[in-house]
Design a protein around this motif. Structure first.
Motif, PDB file in Angstrom:
ATOM      1  N   LYS A 397       0.832  -1.212   0.000  1.00  0.00           N
ATOM      2  CA  LYS A 397       0.000   0.000   0.000  1.00  0.00           C
ATOM      3  C   LYS A 397       0.862   1.255   0.000  1.00  0.00           C
ATOM      4  O   LYS A 397       0.539   2.244  -0.683  1.00  0.00           O
ATOM      5  N   LEU A 398       1.959   1.211   0.725  1.00  0.00           N
ATOM      6  CA  LEU A 398       2.867   2.364   0.763  1.00  0.00           C
ATOM      7  C   LEU A 398       3.450   2.613  -0.624  1.00  0.00           C
ATOM      8  O   LEU A 398       3.501   3.760  -1.094  1.00  0.00           O
ATOM      9  N   GLN A 399       3.867   1.550  -1.304  1.00  0.00           N
ATOM     10  CA  GLN A 399       4.394   1.687  -2.663  1.00  0.00           C
ATOM     11  C   GLN A 399       3.329   2.205  -3.621  1.00  0.00           C
ATOM     12  O   GLN A 399       3.606   3.032  -4.488  1.00  0.00           O
ATOM     13  N   TYR A 488      13.325  14.459  -6.624  1.00  0.00           N
ATOM     14  CA  TYR A 488      13.021  13.520  -5.548  1.00  0.00           C
ATOM     15  C   TYR A 488      11.618  12.962  -5.748  1.00  0.00           C
ATOM     16  O   TYR A 488      10.729  13.660  -6.246  1.00  0.00           O
ATOM     17  N   ASP A 489      11.425  11.713  -5.313  1.00  0.00           N
ATOM     18  CA  ASP A 489      10.089  11.136  -5.427  1.00  0.00           C
ATOM     19  C   ASP A 489       9.213  11.584  -4.264  1.00  0.00           C
ATOM     20  O   ASP A 489       9.662  12.291  -3.350  1.00  0.00           O
ATOM     21  N   VAL A 490       7.957  11.152  -4.317  1.00  0.00           N
ATOM     22  CA  VAL A 490       6.969  11.606  -3.331  1.00  0.00           C
ATOM     23  C   VAL A 490       7.366  11.206  -1.914  1.00  0.00           C
ATOM     24  O   VAL A 490       7.260  11.996  -0.974  1.00  0.00           O
ATOM     25  N   MET A 491       7.841   9.970  -1.744  1.00  0.00           N
ATOM     26  CA  MET A 491       8.167   9.492  -0.401  1.00  0.00           C
ATOM     27  C   MET A 491       9.363  10.237   0.181  1.00  0.00           C
ATOM     28  O   MET A 491       9.435  10.471   1.389  1.00  0.00           O
ATOM     29  N   TYR A 494       8.045  13.398   1.354  1.00  0.00           N
ATOM     30  CA  TYR A 494       7.308  13.124   2.593  1.00  0.00           C
ATOM     31  C   TYR A 494       8.273  13.013   3.778  1.00  0.00           C
ATOM     32  O   TYR A 494       7.996  13.522   4.872  1.00  0.00           O
ATOM     33  N   ASP A 495       9.409  12.365   3.566  1.00  0.00           N
ATOM     34  CA  ASP A 495      10.416  12.253   4.629  1.00  0.00           C
ATOM     35  C   ASP A 495      10.952  13.622   5.033  1.00  0.00           C
ATOM     36  O   ASP A 495      11.223  13.872   6.213  1.00  0.00           O
ATOM     37  N   LEU A 496      11.122  14.508   4.043  1.00  0.00           N
ATOM     38  CA  LEU A 496      11.571  15.865   4.376  1.00  0.00           C
ATOM     39  C   LEU A 496      10.558  16.571   5.266  1.00  0.00           C
ATOM     40  O   LEU A 496      10.916  17.192   6.271  1.00  0.00           O
ATOM     41  N   GLU A 497       9.293  16.460   4.907  1.00  0.00           N
ATOM     42  CA  GLU A 497       8.260  17.105   5.710  1.00  0.00           C
ATOM     43  C   GLU A 497       8.244  16.536   7.132  1.00  0.00           C
ATOM     44  O   GLU A 497       8.133  17.274   8.113  1.00  0.00           O
ATOM     45  N   ASN A 498       8.361  15.200   7.229  1.00  0.00           N
ATOM     46  CA  ASN A 498       8.379  14.581   8.555  1.00  0.00           C
ATOM     47  C   ASN A 498       9.570  15.032   9.384  1.00  0.00           C
ATOM     48  O   ASN A 498       9.473  15.216  10.606  1.00  0.00           O
ATOM     49  N   LEU A 499      10.726  15.208   8.725  1.00  0.00           N
ATOM     50  CA  LEU A 499      11.916  15.684   9.437  1.00  0.00           C
ATOM     51  C   LEU A 499      11.692  17.085   9.988  1.00  0.00           C
ATOM     52  O   LEU A 499      12.049  17.385  11.137  1.00  0.00           O
ATOM     53  N   TRP A 500      11.058  17.912   9.195  1.00  0.00           N
ATOM     54  CA  TRP A 500      10.777  19.291   9.636  1.00  0.00           C
ATOM     55  C   TRP A 500       9.786  19.293  10.808  1.00  0.00           C
ATOM     56  O   TRP A 500       9.973  20.001  11.795  1.00  0.00           O
TER      57      TRP A 500
END
Length: 580
Positions: A397-399, A488-491, A494-500
């Motif tokens: 589902k994540l993929q 960069y891909d979507v995930m 997403y990781d950048l946003e989570n880091l922030w």
């Protein structure tokens, strides 16, 4: 004498009794047809009719064989008896009768039967063929055929559009249009069957079943509905219901190519590979359809799943000739080679005409994570996305959510919106889905079901546990995404946003005042690149954001000190020095 009597009794005990019923004679008839022994097939179908005189299918088969043998008058007598005595609702018999009359050059009678078919048949199975016959009759009778109405054409323009949407993989739009059609024409069974199919492609099995049941309430023998219902019962694990429906489907030998194809694929999906292979082989003998690479693939899969590996190879070679660009047949030919040299054990293969889901992702990873435009538009691939989104495991589902972010059209947005309100889905997956919707520019508010309750969220605002979300914080994320979009891909975004969010949450309420948006954004991109092992230097990222190297490194160190990025990188990649 006593010994002879004992031997006779033993012989009688070893005899296996033959159960003579309609099914027995039907199977003999089909076997004879496959061998082109029409005289034997005729004899056996007549016996099947004797044993089950109320079964209209047996009568139809008998009429079909008579027509094949050139006994058009005899065929029409059988067809008329079906309408008079067995099942008056089998309006397709009028079409068969029209064909027979045309073959006897009784064109007036053919016209009368054809008009009756068009005006009374609500399903439109043979509309295309009927239109071709009208052209023939106009030529022979030197006048157009006068048809006051075509019952099956009620709502047909919209229905054709809906079918086109289905073929394009635009399932949500097809659902909307089909629902509108059925509001005005609730007895339009072809539209209801296609609505069930659209629901099925989107993974909404309960809704699909409801529509199929409505079709079967109106027409218990509707082949498309019976096939679709059987597949749905298989997904539910209702083996008893599957077996009951299979007993109905196994004896069926459809006349129409579309019905043969539907039954063949259905039997394959149900694991009835032997029956599926027989139907596919019938289709391959037809010059009108044997140019379709999908058909050769399906025949190859059925052959493979029945252990006919060399036949499967032959069919895949033909599929590859017809469709070399997709690489689908070539993939399965490589599977054959691996089996032949003993490096791979033969496994059952799916009938879907696309690469296995895992193989698709491998190819996209090799392609830099980018999904080709041709793949995005492929309705079968799109269907597999929606299917996996509802029925795959967590990683799948994540993929899928990541892949859908690249497709990004209306269908994707509708699927992700529906995903947000699924009660049993993981909250972390919904967070990713919400992020993708924000990435696609979807406006809110959107319903989000979490913990048994539904709230409304604004997808334009970053999801966090913080009591507020500052506009300057949002500007940092937006600035980073603007620079990262094509790299960069979507995930990863997403990781950048989570880091922030992680950084702000940990320092809250002592959050630094954001004087330098570009500096923070550049630092987040740099750290995200390091987490994903992208080769990026301070110098490169500083030039893109128009700032100094020292500014990027300063903010990167601040985030690292709070979030421990260096330690996370070392934990994931032990060989990495961990330099930030």
């Amino acid at each position: 004498m006593k010994e002879k009597t004992l031997r006779a009794e033993q012989t009688r005990n070893n005899i296996i009794p033959i159960h003579l019923d309609a099914t027995f004679f039907f199977e003999r008839a089909v076997r004879s047809l496959d061998r082109n022994h029409y005289d034997k097939a005729l004899k056996y179908f007549r016996k099947a009719v004797e044993y089950e005189p109320e079964n209209a299918v047996n009568h139809c088969n008998l009429a079909g064989v008579l027509s094949e043998m050139g006994d058009f008058e005899g065929s029409n007598r059988v067809l008329k008896s079906i309408l008079d005595d067995v099942d008056p609702t089998m309006t397709e018999c009028y079409f068969y009768m029209a064909n027979n009359f045309a073959n006897m050059e009784q064109f007036e009678a053919a016209e009368e039967a054809l008009i009756t078919y068009l005006e009374e048949d609500p399903y439109g199975q043979f509309l295309d063929e009927a239109e071709e016959m009208m052209e023939l009759l106009r030529f022979e009778l030197h006048r157009p055929t006068k048809v006051s109405k075509i019952k099956a054409r009620e709502g047909m323009v919209e229905h054709d559009r809906a079918r086109a949407l289905l073929e394009e993989g635009k399932f949500a739009q097809a659902v909307e249009l089909l629902e509108e059609i059925l509001e005005e024409h609730p007895d339009f069974l072809a539209a209801r069957n296609n609505l069930a199919l659209a629901y099925y492609y989107m993974g909404f099995f309960d809704e699909a079943k409801d529509e199929i049941v409505k079709v079967l309430d109106e027409e218990p023998g509707n082949l498309h509905a019976l096939c679709n219902l059987t597949i749905l019962y298989q997904h539910e694990g209702n083996r008893k219901a599957v077996d009951e429906l299979l007993s109905t489907l196994r004896p069926v030998v459809p006349f129409h190519q579309e019905h043969v194809f539907k039954l063949a694929t259905t039997m394959g999906i149900l694991g009835e590979h032997e029956a599926a292979y027989g139907h596919f082989c019938r289709l391959l003998k037809d010059d009108e359809v044997n140019f379709d690479p999908c058909l050769f693939h399906y025949a190859a899969v059925a052959a493979w799943n029945t252990g006919r590996y060399n036949n499967a190879r032959r069919h895949w070679i033909q599929a590859d000739k017809l469709d070399p660009e997709s690489g689908i047949a070539r993939f399965y030919l490589s599977q054959y080679d691996s089996w032949a040299d003993g490096t791979l054990q033969p496994q059952p293969i799916s009938y879907h005409y696309h690469l296995p889901f895992e193989e698709q992702f491998k190819l996209w990873q090799k392609n830099g994570g980018t999904i080709p435009e041709s793949v995005k538009a492929d309705p079968l691939v799109r269907s597999s996305f929606f299917w996996a989104l509802r029925h795959g495991n967590y990683d799948t589902k994540l993929q899928v959510i990541e892949a859908l972010g690249q497709v990004g059209d209306y269908e994707v947005q509708q699927a992700l919106r529906a995903f947000l309100v699924e009660p049993d889905e993981e909250e972390s997956l919904k967070d990713v889905a919400l992020f993708v919707l924000r990435h696609l520019g979807v406006k809110g508010p959107l319903p989000l079901k979490q913990g048994g309750s539904t709230t409304f969220v604004n997808p334009e605002i970053v999801t966090s546990e913080l009591p507020e979300w500052n506009n300057d914080w949002q500007r940092v994320v937006s600035t980073a995404f603007k620079q990262m979009k094509s790299r960069y891909d979507v995930m990863q975004q997403y990781d950048l946003e989570n880091l922030w969010v992680e950084y702000l949450t940990k320092v809250y309420p002592d959050v630094p005042v954001i004087f330098h948006v570009e500096g923070w954004a550049a630092a987040l991109e740099y750290l995200t690149a390091k987490m994903h092992r992208h080769p990026l230097t301070y110098q490169e990222v500083a030039e893109r954001y128009g700032i100094s190297v020292s500014t990027v490194s300063k903010y990167a160190r601040q985030i690292d000190q709070v979030c421990g990025i260096k330690d996370k990188i070392k934990a994931i990649f032990p060989s990495n020095t961990g330099n930030i």
